[in-house]
Structures are given as C-alpha cells and as structure tokens.
Motif scaffolding. Structure first.
Motif, mmCIF file in Angstrom:
data_model
loop_
_atom_site.group_PDB
_atom_site.id
_atom_site.type_symbol
_atom_site.label_atom_id
_atom_site.label_comp_id
_atom_site.label_asym_id
_atom_site.label_seq_id
_atom_site.Cartn_x
_atom_site.Cartn_y
_atom_site.Cartn_z
ATOM 1 N N SER A 19 1.481 -1.006 -0.442
ATOM 2 C CA SER A 19 0.096 0.288 0.173
ATOM 3 C C SER A 19 0.749 1.553 -0.115
ATOM 4 C CB SER A 19 -1.155 -0.060 1.238
ATOM 5 O OG SER A 19 -0.374 -0.360 2.428
ATOM 6 N N THR A 20 1.885 1.513 0.885
ATOM 7 C CA THR A 20 2.790 2.141 0.417
ATOM 8 C C THR A 20 3.435 2.486 -1.184
ATOM 9 O OG1 THR A 20 3.621 2.225 2.861
ATOM 10 C CG2 THR A 20 4.951 3.589 1.697
ATOM 11 N N GLY A 21 4.002 1.335 -1.293
ATOM 12 C CA GLY A 21 4.654 1.118 -2.873
ATOM 13 C C GLY A 21 3.369 1.963 -3.784
ATOM 14 N N VAL A 22 1.932 1.810 -3.451
ATOM 15 C CA VAL A 22 1.090 2.441 -4.482
ATOM 16 C C VAL A 22 0.902 3.693 -4.258
ATOM 17 C CG1 VAL A 22 -0.974 2.506 -4.418
ATOM 18 C CG2 VAL A 22 -0.410 0.003 -4.827
ATOM 19 N N PHE A 23 0.906 4.236 -3.112
ATOM 20 C CA PHE A 23 0.973 5.835 -2.646
ATOM 21 C C PHE A 23 2.458 6.369 -2.868
ATOM 22 C CE2 PHE A 23 1.474 8.711 0.605
ATOM 23 C CZ PHE A 23 0.467 9.634 0.970
ATOM 24 N N TYR A 24 3.790 6.112 -2.879
ATOM 25 C CA TYR A 24 3.788 6.096 -3.523
ATOM 26 C C TYR A 24 4.405 6.559 -4.789
ATOM 27 C CZ TYR A 24 9.152 6.291 -4.821
ATOM 28 O OH TYR A 24 10.438 6.494 -5.662
ATOM 29 N N LEU A 25 3.933 5.723 -6.078
ATOM 30 C CA LEU A 25 3.969 5.760 -6.777
ATOM 31 C C LEU A 25 3.108 6.372 -7.862
ATOM 32 C CD1 LEU A 25 5.002 1.363 -8.142
ATOM 33 C CD2 LEU A 25 6.211 4.108 -8.154
ATOM 34 N N THR A 26 1.811 6.547 -7.339
ATOM 35 C CA THR A 26 0.938 7.203 -7.368
ATOM 36 C C THR A 26 1.098 9.076 -6.947
ATOM 37 O OG1 THR A 26 -1.377 5.987 -7.073
ATOM 38 C CG2 THR A 26 -1.942 7.947 -7.264
ATOM 39 N N LEU A 27 1.435 9.420 -5.877
ATOM 40 C CA LEU A 27 2.344 10.519 -4.754
ATOM 41 C C LEU A 27 3.543 10.741 -7.112
ATOM 42 C CD1 LEU A 27 1.685 13.287 -4.071
ATOM 43 C CD2 LEU A 27 3.620 12.166 -2.787
ATOM 44 N N LEU A 28 4.111 9.955 -6.893
ATOM 45 C CA LEU A 28 4.954 10.303 -8.083
ATOM 46 C C LEU A 28 4.948 10.461 -9.011
ATOM 47 C CD1 LEU A 28 8.268 10.258 -7.986
ATOM 48 C CD2 LEU A 28 8.360 7.386 -8.387
ATOM 49 N N LEU A 29 3.896 10.144 -9.711
ATOM 50 C CA LEU A 29 3.211 10.249 -10.889
ATOM 51 C C LEU A 29 2.165 11.483 -10.899
ATOM 52 C CD1 LEU A 29 2.079 8.850 -14.155
ATOM 53 C CD2 LEU A 29 0.126 8.240 -12.860
ATOM 54 N N ILE A 30 1.277 11.761 -9.958
ATOM 55 C CA ILE A 30 1.191 13.118 -10.098
ATOM 56 C C ILE A 30 2.523 14.388 -9.997
ATOM 57 C CG2 ILE A 30 -0.091 15.076 -8.704
ATOM 58 C CD1 ILE A 30 -1.790 12.322 -7.555
ATOM 59 N N PHE A 53 4.024 7.666 5.907
ATOM 60 C CA PHE A 53 2.311 6.588 5.514
ATOM 61 C C PHE A 53 3.339 5.487 6.451
ATOM 62 C CE2 PHE A 53 0.577 3.290 3.676
ATOM 63 C CZ PHE A 53 -1.222 4.156 3.603
ATOM 64 N N TYR A 54 4.439 4.903 6.169
ATOM 65 C CA TYR A 54 5.011 3.637 6.150
ATOM 66 C C TYR A 54 5.436 3.467 7.592
ATOM 67 C CZ TYR A 54 7.624 -0.203 4.847
ATOM 68 O OH TYR A 54 7.959 -1.341 4.149
ATOM 69 N N PHE A 55 5.509 4.379 8.590
ATOM 70 C CA PHE A 55 6.052 4.646 9.342
ATOM 71 C C PHE A 55 4.828 4.025 10.697
ATOM 72 C CE2 PHE A 55 7.109 6.864 13.773
ATOM 73 C CZ PHE A 55 8.270 5.525 14.562
ATOM 74 N N ILE A 56 3.828 4.928 10.085
ATOM 75 C CA ILE A 56 3.269 5.214 11.259
ATOM 76 C C ILE A 56 1.988 3.485 11.355
ATOM 77 C CG2 ILE A 56 0.203 6.478 11.412
ATOM 78 C CD1 ILE A 56 1.843 8.538 10.541
#
Length: 127
Positions: A19-30, A53-56
């Motif tokens: 889920s962190t990876g999806v969050f990261y790649l989505t933000l990267l794309l934006i 996000f990952y830490f929490i």
C-alpha cells in the motif's frame, strides 16, 4: 519453519509495504505529470511522504507499538530511511539514465529497500 504469529506479521508487513508502494508511485506520477517536477525532486517529495505513512502503518498495524519509545523508534527509522533514500536515488538515477523514466527504477529500489526494512524493523526499531 515460520511460526504462525511471525507469518501473520510478515503478511501484514507486505500489505503495508504494497500500500505504501502504491501511495508512493501514485504521488510520484502526480508530481511528474501534473506538477512537472524533475525526477529527483519528485522522488524526494513522494519518498518522504510515503515513508511517513509507512512508519505510522507499520508501527501501529504490524508491530503494534503504542505510546512510549516513539522518539527512539523515530530516530532509528530516520537513519534507516536516509540510507534507503540514498539507495533509492542511486538506483532511480541509474535507471533514468538508461530509460529516461523513473518508475522502473523506483520499483526496483522499492523491492530492495522493503527487504532490508523488514529485518531492520523487526530486529532493531520495533523489537
């Protein structure tokens, strides 16, 4: 043989990592597509945000830590993330020179850092 509680912890860790990876790649794309930021700036902003996000999520959902000890954990986490960040930027920059895109390098770096991170979380940070 992996015990059942350890197996559940690994599965939970992989789910939060995905889920962190999806969050990261989505933000990267934006950041790249919408805001037209450069590759290193995009990686830096996306990586920093995703790591918070990952830490929490790992602290609360995988390793079930609450309250005390957070400053120690945060300090160790920041040290680990700075090392992982350097590795990520190195991999992304190398792949970017070859392909002129940053997503494959980000995915390769993600796999490498997730593997390292589980052992550091489990044995050092959230022990």
């Amino acid at each position: 043989m992996i015990r059942y509680p350890e197996f559940i912890k690994i599965i939970s860790f992989l789910l939060t990592s995905a889920s962190t990876g999806v969050f990261y790649l989505t933000l990267l794309l934006i950041l790249r597509s919408v805001f037209a930021l450069g590759p290193i700036q995009s990686v830096t902003i996306a990586y920093s945000t995703a790591m918070l996000f990952y830490f929490i999520t790992n602290r609360q959902m995988v390793f079930h830590k609450q309250g005390k000890g957070i400053l120690r954990e945060l300090f160790l986490f920041i040290c680990m993330i700075l090392t992982n960040y350097a590795l990520t930027v190195l991999i992304v920059a190398r792949i970017y020179r070859l392909t002129n895109e940053i997503f494959s390098g980000s995915i390769i770096a993600g796999v490498a850092t997730v593997t390292i991170t589980y052992f550091i979380f489990n044995k050092l940070i959230f022990r």
